[in-house]
Design an enzyme around this catalytic site. Structure first.
Site, PDB file in Angstrom:
ATOM      1  N   HIS A 138       0.837  -1.196   0.000  1.00 56.38           N
ATOM      2  CA  HIS A 138       0.000   0.000   0.000  1.00 56.38           C
ATOM      3  C   HIS A 138       0.870   1.243   0.000  1.00 56.38           C
ATOM      4  O   HIS A 138       0.587   2.219  -0.683  1.00 56.38           O
ATOM      5  CB  HIS A 138      -0.936   0.011   1.210  1.00 56.38           C
ATOM      6  CG  HIS A 138      -1.955   1.104   1.153  1.00 56.38           C
ATOM      7  ND1 HIS A 138      -2.907   1.304   2.129  1.00 56.38           N
ATOM      8  CD2 HIS A 138      -2.175   2.086   0.234  1.00 56.38           C
ATOM      9  CE1 HIS A 138      -3.664   2.349   1.811  1.00 56.38           C
ATOM     10  NE2 HIS A 138      -3.233   2.831   0.669  1.00 56.38           N
TER      11      HIS A 138
ATOM     12  N   HIS B   1       4.778  10.770  -0.208  1.00 64.07           N
ATOM     13  CA  HIS B   1       5.568  10.100   0.819  1.00 64.07           C
ATOM     14  C   HIS B   1       7.042   9.916   0.448  1.00 64.07           C
ATOM     15  O   HIS B   1       7.915  10.119   1.294  1.00 64.07           O
ATOM     16  CB  HIS B   1       4.955   8.735   1.130  1.00 64.07           C
ATOM     17  CG  HIS B   1       3.503   8.801   1.474  1.00 64.07           C
ATOM     18  ND1 HIS B   1       3.033   9.363   2.639  1.00 64.07           N
ATOM     19  CD2 HIS B   1       2.396   8.384   0.788  1.00 64.07           C
ATOM     20  CE1 HIS B   1       1.713   9.289   2.676  1.00 64.07           C
ATOM     21  NE2 HIS B   1       1.307   8.696   1.564  1.00 64.07           N
TER      22      HIS B   1
ATOM     23  N   GLU C   7       2.158   8.337  -4.703  1.00 65.63           N
ATOM     24  CA  GLU C   7       2.877   7.856  -3.530  1.00 65.63           C
ATOM     25  C   GLU C   7       4.257   8.501  -3.422  1.00 65.63           C
ATOM     26  O   GLU C   7       4.717   8.829  -2.324  1.00 65.63           O
ATOM     27  CB  GLU C   7       3.009   6.328  -3.582  1.00 65.63           C
ATOM     28  CG  GLU C   7       1.714   5.582  -3.313  1.00 65.63           C
ATOM     29  CD  GLU C   7       1.213   5.794  -1.888  1.00 65.63           C
ATOM     30  OE1 GLU C   7       1.937   5.461  -0.946  1.00 65.63           O
ATOM     31  OE2 GLU C   7       0.088   6.305  -1.732  1.00 65.63           O
TER      32      GLU C   7
END
Length: 276
Positions: free
Chosen positions: A100, A151, A147
Site C-alpha cells: 500500500h 511520501h 505515492e
C-alpha cells in the site's frame, strides 16, 4: 579627481566633493548609482541568498525530522469491499498481499517539484505491477506517482530512499523480507469465507514484525475482516519503532479488535462482495 566604479560601465563618475548623486539631476547624462548604493545592493543580495539557503536547509532538516517509517501491506481479497461506489478489481497477476505504501510518519508532500517519471522506475515496473498495483486505477503509474509525491519525497534524506529508484526498490525488498503470505500460510491461516482466526493466532504468526505491528480491519455484517497490516520501521529499517505521531495518511480501517474473530476473505471474481 573623479572616482570611477569599474564594476559597471553604466555608472557615472562621482566627484569627491559632489553632493549625493540623484538619477534626476539634469546635468547627468545617465542614471547615477553611487558605489555605496551598489555595495548595499550586493550586500542585500548576499543576505537574500543566504536566507534562501537557510530556508532550503531548514526544509531539508524538517523532511528528515521523522522517527518511524510505516510499511503498509493490504489484502486485495477484502480491499474492494470498502469501495462499493468505485470501480475496483484485482489484476490477474496479483496473487497475494500487495504494497500500500512506504510512509515517513507525520510528513507529506515534501518536494512539489520532484515529479516521478516513467524513466525513474522503468526497470521496476514489472515487479511493481505485481506487488504494488493500483486496485482502483487501470494506470498504476498514477498511483505510484502520487505515492512518490506524498511520501517518497519525504524520505529522500535517508540514503536508502534518496531517489525514486531506491524508494520503490526498497519497498519491493521489504515485501520480500516481510512476507505476510508465507508467514500466515506457515501458521495455517488461509483465506476463507467460512473459517475465522483469533487475533492472537494471527499476531503470533507475525511476531517477527515487531511489537508495534498494526493489524487493521473492516467490519462487514458484524464480521471483522483483515484488510491491512502496518509495519513500523526505524530509519535503519529495523522493526519495532514506536511513534506517538500518527501517519498523516487517511486511515480507512481501524485496529482489529483482540476480542473478535478475524476473517481473511479469498480472492473472487466479484471483489466488492467476495463472500456473497
Amino acid at each position: 579627481m573623479h572616482g570611477w566604479d569599474i564594476l559597471s560601465s553604466n555608472l557615472c563618475p562621482i566627484k569627491a566633493s559632489s553632493p549625493p548623486c540623484r538619477g534626476t539631476e539634469k546635468e547627468e547624462s545617465c542614471a547615477c548609482v553611487t558605489p555605496m548604493a551598489l555595495y548595499s545592493g550586493m550586500y542585500l543580495a548576499l543576505l537574500c541568498g543566504l536566507a534562501a539557503t537557510s530556508a532550503a536547509q531548514a526544509d531539508m532538516k524538517d523532511r528528515c525530522h521523522w522517527k518511524c517509517l510505516t510499511f503498509a501491506q493490504l489484502w486485495p481479497g477484502s480491499y474492494c469491499m470498502t469501495f462499493t461506489k468505485f470501480s475496483c478489481r484485482i489484476p490477474a497477476q496479483v496473487d497475494g498481499w500487495t504494497i500500500h505504501g512506504l510512509w515517513p510518519d507525520g510528513k507529506r508532500g515534501c518536494n512539489r517539484t520532484w515529479q516521478l517519471t516513467h524513466k525513474d522506475i522503468d526497470s521496476l515496473q514489472a515487479d511493481l505491477n505485481q506487488y504494488w498495483p493500483s486496485l482502483l486505477k487501470n494506470d498504476s503509474f498514477k498511483f505510484w506517482k502520487n505515492e512518490w509525491y506524498k511520501h517518497g519525497t519525504c524520505g529522500t534524506c535517508a540514503d536508502s530512499m534518496s531517489c525514486p529508484d531506491k524508494y520503490f526498490s526498497l519497498a519491493l525488498e521489504l515485501r520480500t523480507k516481510f512476507s505476510i503470505d508465507k508467514s500466515l500460510a506457515a501458521a495455517g491461516i488461509k483465506p476463507s469465507c467460512n473459517y475465522s482466526y483469533t487475533y492472537q493466532h494471527i499476531q503470533s504468526a507475525l511476531v517477527y514484525l515487531g511489537t508495534h505491528v498494526n493489524l487493521q480491519c473492516y467490519i462487514h455484517k458484524k464480521q471483522q475482516i483483515l484488510m491491512q497490516i502496518k509495519i513500523p520501521l526505524s530509519k535503519d529499517l529495523s522493526t519495532g519503532c514506536h511513534s506517538d505521531e500518527e501517519n498523516v495518511s487517511k486511515t480507512y480501517y481501524k485496529p482489529c479488535s483482540k476480542k473478535s474473530e478475524i476473517y481473511l476473505y479469498p480472492f473472487t471474481t466479484h471483489p466488492h462482495n467476495p463472500c456473497s
